[in-house]
Design a protein around this motif. Structure first.
Motif, PDB file in Angstrom:
ATOM      1  N   VAL B  30      -9.715   8.442 -46.485  1.00 32.65           N
ATOM      2  CA  VAL B  30      -8.569   7.782 -45.848  1.00 32.65           C
ATOM      3  C   VAL B  30      -7.467   8.804 -45.585  1.00 32.65           C
ATOM      4  CG1 VAL B  30      -6.693   6.138 -46.271  1.00 32.65           C
ATOM      5  CG2 VAL B  30      -9.043   5.463 -46.753  1.00 32.65           C
ATOM      6  N   ARG B  31      -7.212   9.694 -46.573  1.00 36.10           N
ATOM      7  CA  ARG B  31      -6.111  10.669 -46.441  1.00 36.10           C
ATOM      8  C   ARG B  31      -6.333  11.606 -45.265  1.00 36.10           C
ATOM      9  NH1 ARG B  31      -3.073  13.889 -45.411  1.00 36.10           N
ATOM     10  NH2 ARG B  31      -1.441  14.935 -46.646  1.00 36.10           N
ATOM     11  N   TRP B  32      -7.569  12.042 -45.050  1.00 36.23           N
ATOM     12  CA  TRP B  32      -7.832  12.999 -43.971  1.00 36.23           C
ATOM     13  C   TRP B  32      -8.311  12.328 -42.675  1.00 36.23           C
ATOM     14  CZ3 TRP B  32      -7.749  15.198 -48.884  1.00 36.23           C
ATOM     15  CH2 TRP B  32      -6.864  16.267 -48.999  1.00 36.23           C
ATOM     16  N   GLY B  33      -8.117  11.036 -42.618  1.00 33.10           N
ATOM     17  CA  GLY B  33      -8.291  10.342 -41.341  1.00 33.10           C
ATOM     18  C   GLY B  33      -9.721  10.021 -40.951  1.00 33.10           C
ATOM     19  N   LYS B  36     -10.018   4.966 -41.020  1.00 33.42           N
ATOM     20  CA  LYS B  36      -8.701   4.552 -40.535  1.00 33.42           C
ATOM     21  C   LYS B  36      -8.632   3.041 -40.388  1.00 33.42           C
ATOM     22  CE  LYS B  36      -7.511   8.588 -37.756  1.00 33.42           C
ATOM     23  NZ  LYS B  36      -7.426   9.093 -36.398  1.00 33.42           N
ATOM     24  N   HIS B  37      -7.447   2.522 -40.556  1.00 33.03           N
ATOM     25  CA  HIS B  37      -7.151   1.105 -40.252  1.00 33.03           C
ATOM     26  C   HIS B  37      -8.203   0.164 -40.816  1.00 33.03           C
ATOM     27  CE1 HIS B  37      -4.289   3.010 -37.697  1.00 33.03           C
ATOM     28  NE2 HIS B  37      -5.223   3.489 -36.904  1.00 33.03           N
TER      29      HIS B  37
END
Lengths: 360, 40
Positions: B30-33, B36-37
């Protein structure tokens, strides 16, 4: 002594083959999603027909569907390994929930919870020990019931069973009583909470203090509200952290009476019994506190935690087998029931008083 | 490898360990994308 079959999730060594756990996990997901679908459908129906229907959270639907499946058509053994992963989803959900707490909040609320937990444990142990003796239960079963109701349900009983060398049958009795009462809490606690117009904070802390098993405590909070679930998980985690101290105290007491022998260091014992997922929760909370995650990422982690809990709640219903629980006899259940009612009333007063004085 | 073993021993090869590692891996994704969402 032969043990009575209790619907306990088996502990499987990791990693497991996906073929073994896949069907059960799929069943958890289907039941959880069905619960969500029912909640949404009722809300939509009420909205489109201008009706004020009570909002029954998906959590309760998922538990009820799982319970109905287990106790009517039954569950094929092919699903057992996957259903047993519900504990993994519960702990993953709690660790991810750390993203929704800043470390300062954890220190403040966790500190208050720990203070309340200490009082709750002392009073619960005294209540249950008194009731066990009054009803003529044997010493080991009384101890297991006292540990199960004061600390953290099934895992505390299993940890204590080894430490005080109790029979499998006594452990089965204690587990059955704790699980039955946990199932009742799911229905009774939210009703009392709404009746008393409790805040999310007070209800969540109360659930975390008074409901014994972690899955049921978090589910009870979730049935009340999403925010209450958060506080229930935090208070229950603080309670779980005490497991080593209570079991160590019993192990030393039993060793003093020469029934068992205590070996090894006390610090090592405490570390062995300490629930390590609490460290994961604190780590994620620390990362959130230094703004490692932005707002959208925190929301995503919160939602991942909700998905993990969805699988957990389906598992809570699926593992509750009324027939197996009914075989355990009435006396441990009566002792457990009386003790739980007293503990629930006592902790309710404790939480309301602390909320009043701390002005939460 | 030593760091990995230290962590592995710290958490033990248990349900707790699996839960902590899974949650940390998800947090990293999640932190490095890469994730997402996540909807609810």
């Amino acid at each position: 002594m032969a043990s009575i079959a209790i619907p306990q999730p088996k502990q499987y060594p990791l990693p497991r083959s996906w073929f073994e756990i896949g069907p059960g996990i799929l069943l958890l997901a289907v039941i959880g999603l069905l619960g969500k679908l029912i909640e949404r459908s009722i809300a939509l129906y009420g909205k489109s027909h201008h009706l004020h229907l009570p909002n029954v959270e998906y959590v309760l639907w998922a538990i009820l569907i799982g319970f109905a499946v287990r106790n009517t058509v039954g569950v094929h053994p092919i699903f057992d390994a996957g259903i047993g992963t519900y504990d993994f989803w519960l702990k993953s959900g709690i660790v991810l929930l750390g993203a929704r707490f800043l470390l300062g909040d954890v220190a403040l609320i966790g500190g208050i919870s720990l203070g309340l937990v200490a009082v709750e444990i002392a009073v619960s142990l005294a209540f249950m020990t008194f009731l066990g003796r009054a009803f003529g239960l044997n010493r080991d079963l009384t101890a297991l019931l006292a540990i199960g109701s004061s600390v953290c349900g099934v895992s505390a009983i299993i940890a204590a069973q080894g430490a005080i060398d109790a029979d499998d049958e006594d452990a089965s009795f204690a587990i059955a009583a704790i699980l039955s009462l946990g199932a009742l809490s799911l229905l009774v606690f939210p009703a009392i909470g709404h009746w008393l117009h409790m805040s999310d904070y007070t209800f969540g802390i109360w659930s975390g203090l008074a409901v014994d098993n972690t899955a049921e405590a978090v589910a009870t909070g979730a049935i009340f509200s999403d925010n209450a679930q958060k506080f229930a998980a935090l208070a229950k985690t603080a309670r779980n952290a005490m497991i080593g101290f209570v079991v160590l105290a019993y192990a030393l007491r039993w060793a003093a009476t020469a029934k068992t022998k205590f070996e090894g260091s006390k610090a090592g014992f405490l570390w062995k019994k300490f629930p390590k997922f609490v460290l994961g929760f604190l780590l994620i909370s620390s990362l959130a506190s230094v703004q490692f995650f932005d707002k959208a990422q925190t929301a995503s982690l919160g939602n991942l935690s909700r998905w993990a809990f969805l699988l957990t709640f389906a598992g809570v219903g699926l593992r509750t087998d009324v027939r197996a629980l009914g075989k355990q006899g009435a006396r441990p259940f009566v002792v457990g029931f009386l003790g739980e009612v007293l503990i629930a009333v006592f902790t309710l007063g404790l939480v309301l008083a602390s909320a009043h004085y701390a002005r939460f | 490898m030593t760091t990995f073993n230290t962590f592995r021993n710290l958490f033990g090869l248990s349900t707790d360990a699996a839960a902590v590692w899974t949650a940390l891996a998800l947090a990293v994704l999640v932190r490095w994308g890469w994730l997402k969402h996540i909807p609810w």
